[in-house]
Design a protein around this motif. Structure first.
Motif, PDB file in Angstrom:
ATOM      1  N   GLN A   1      -7.842  -2.771   7.269  1.00 39.48           N
ATOM      2  CA  GLN A   1      -8.934  -1.840   7.529  1.00 39.48           C
ATOM      3  C   GLN A   1      -8.396  -0.486   7.983  1.00 39.48           C
ATOM      4  O   GLN A   1      -8.976   0.555   7.675  1.00 39.48           O
TER       5      GLN A   1
ATOM      6  N   GLN B   1      -7.330   1.343   4.868  1.00 40.06           N
ATOM      7  CA  GLN B   1      -8.504   1.838   4.151  1.00 40.06           C
ATOM      8  C   GLN B   1      -9.143   3.010   4.887  1.00 40.06           C
ATOM      9  O   GLN B   1      -9.618   3.966   4.263  1.00 40.06           O
TER      10      GLN B   1
ATOM     11  N   LYS C   1      -7.166   6.021   4.015  1.00 43.51           N
ATOM     12  CA  LYS C   1      -7.426   6.462   2.640  1.00 43.51           C
ATOM     13  C   LYS C   1      -8.798   7.112   2.507  1.00 43.51           C
ATOM     14  O   LYS C   1      -8.988   8.040   1.716  1.00 43.51           O
ATOM     15  N   ASN C   2      -9.767   6.631   3.285  1.00 43.91           N
ATOM     16  CA  ASN C   2     -11.139   7.139   3.203  1.00 43.91           C
ATOM     17  C   ASN C   2     -11.408   8.273   4.192  1.00 43.91           C
ATOM     18  O   ASN C   2     -12.563   8.676   4.372  1.00 43.91           O
TER      19      ASN C   2
ATOM     20  N   ASN D   1       0.801  -1.213   0.000  1.00 41.11           N
ATOM     21  CA  ASN D   1       0.000   0.000   0.000  1.00 41.11           C
ATOM     22  C   ASN D   1       0.841   1.272   0.000  1.00 41.11           C
ATOM     23  O   ASN D   1       0.361   2.350   0.355  1.00 41.11           O
TER      24      ASN D   1
END
Length: 265
Positions: free
Chosen positions: A90, A93, A96-97, A31
């Motif tokens: 998670q 993510q 990133k979110n 990532n």
């Protein structure tokens, strides 16, 4: 929020944790994170373990203000650890979110006999090391407030209010209130000796001074977070909030009070 790339992992080098960390290392590389072995190069310092591991990570890396700290637990979620090691994907993510936020936590500055200061995130405790009443003159700024007699005292930050402080019936303090809390350990209160008999809060600009009465019991055990200081003799301990704080990466939907509810109610 922009994702920082230089990642340093702080953890105890046991075979069990090494095995748990390996998938995390692969996932981090996939990532776009750059794993560094020199903590000075890190943008993010991730502690692997529980709250104790997080406390060690902040202290042993010097409470850096120029990076983010994140707590990753191997067992169950704690007050400083919002993420589980098996759910590291998670966490990435969530970053990133933009489901995470950065919170600043105050640090306690401890100076013993005007020597080089120590810092802690949870609390500083001063306890007698012999079976004898411990006598301390307590000053708020330059005002002599009381003379304490008992087993010792705990001075905690808001985030440390749920730790050792809570075990002696101290108050739980919202971490958005920059303050330090003073709590007694087994104080002696009778017709001859008297202390306040309860915890009290001091504002961010206050200085607390504890003067150890030199009566033969002047070799206290001084603890900062989960480590005892190697100090054999102490006359004066000054405590105040430091003029710096650490930045911790947290989930937006996992507030301090949600953690209090989950852990104690």
């Amino acid at each position: 929020m922009p994702i920082r790339n230089n990642l340093y992992l702080f953890y105890k080098r046991t075979q069990e944790i090494e095995e748990q960390v390996q998938p995390l290392l692969k996932l981090a590389n996939q990532n776009g994170f750059h794993l560094v072995t020199n903590v000075e190069e890190a943008d993010i310092i991730a502690s692997i373990g529980g709250d104790n591991a997080f406390l060690q990570a902040t202290r042993k890396t010097g409470f850096r203000e120029d990076c983010l700290y994140v707590g990753v637990n191997t067992d169950s979620l704690g007050f400083y650890t919002d993420f589980m090691i098996q759910d590291f994907d998670q966490m990435i993510q969530a970053m990133k979110n933009e489901e995470v936020e950065v919170r600043r936590y105050p640090i306690l500055k401890v100076t013993v006999d005007q020597e080089h200061p120590f810092y802690c995130l949870n609390e500083c405790s001063i306890r007698s090391n012999v079976i004898k009443t411990f006598v301390i003159d307590v000053l708020i700024d330059d005002f002599h407030f009381e003379t304490f007699r008992g087993d010792g005292m705990i001075v905690s930050t808001p985030t440390g209010s749920t730790a050792y402080n809570m075990s002696v019936k101290g108050a739980v303090v919202d971490p958005t209130l920059p303050s330090l809390q003073v709590s007694e350990i087994a104080s002696l209160n009778n017709n001859e000796y008297r202390t306040l008999g309860t915890s009290f809060l001091l504002g961010a600009d206050r200085t607390l001074t504890l003067k150890v009465v030199q009566d033969g019991n002047d070799h206290p055990i001084i603890g900062v977070d989960n480590e005892a200081l190697s100090i054999r003799h102490a006359k004066e301990i000054k405590l105040r909030l430091a003029n710096k704080s650490i930045k911790v990466l947290k989930l937006k939907n996992n507030s301090f009070w949600q953690k209090v509810q989950r852990n104690f109610l």
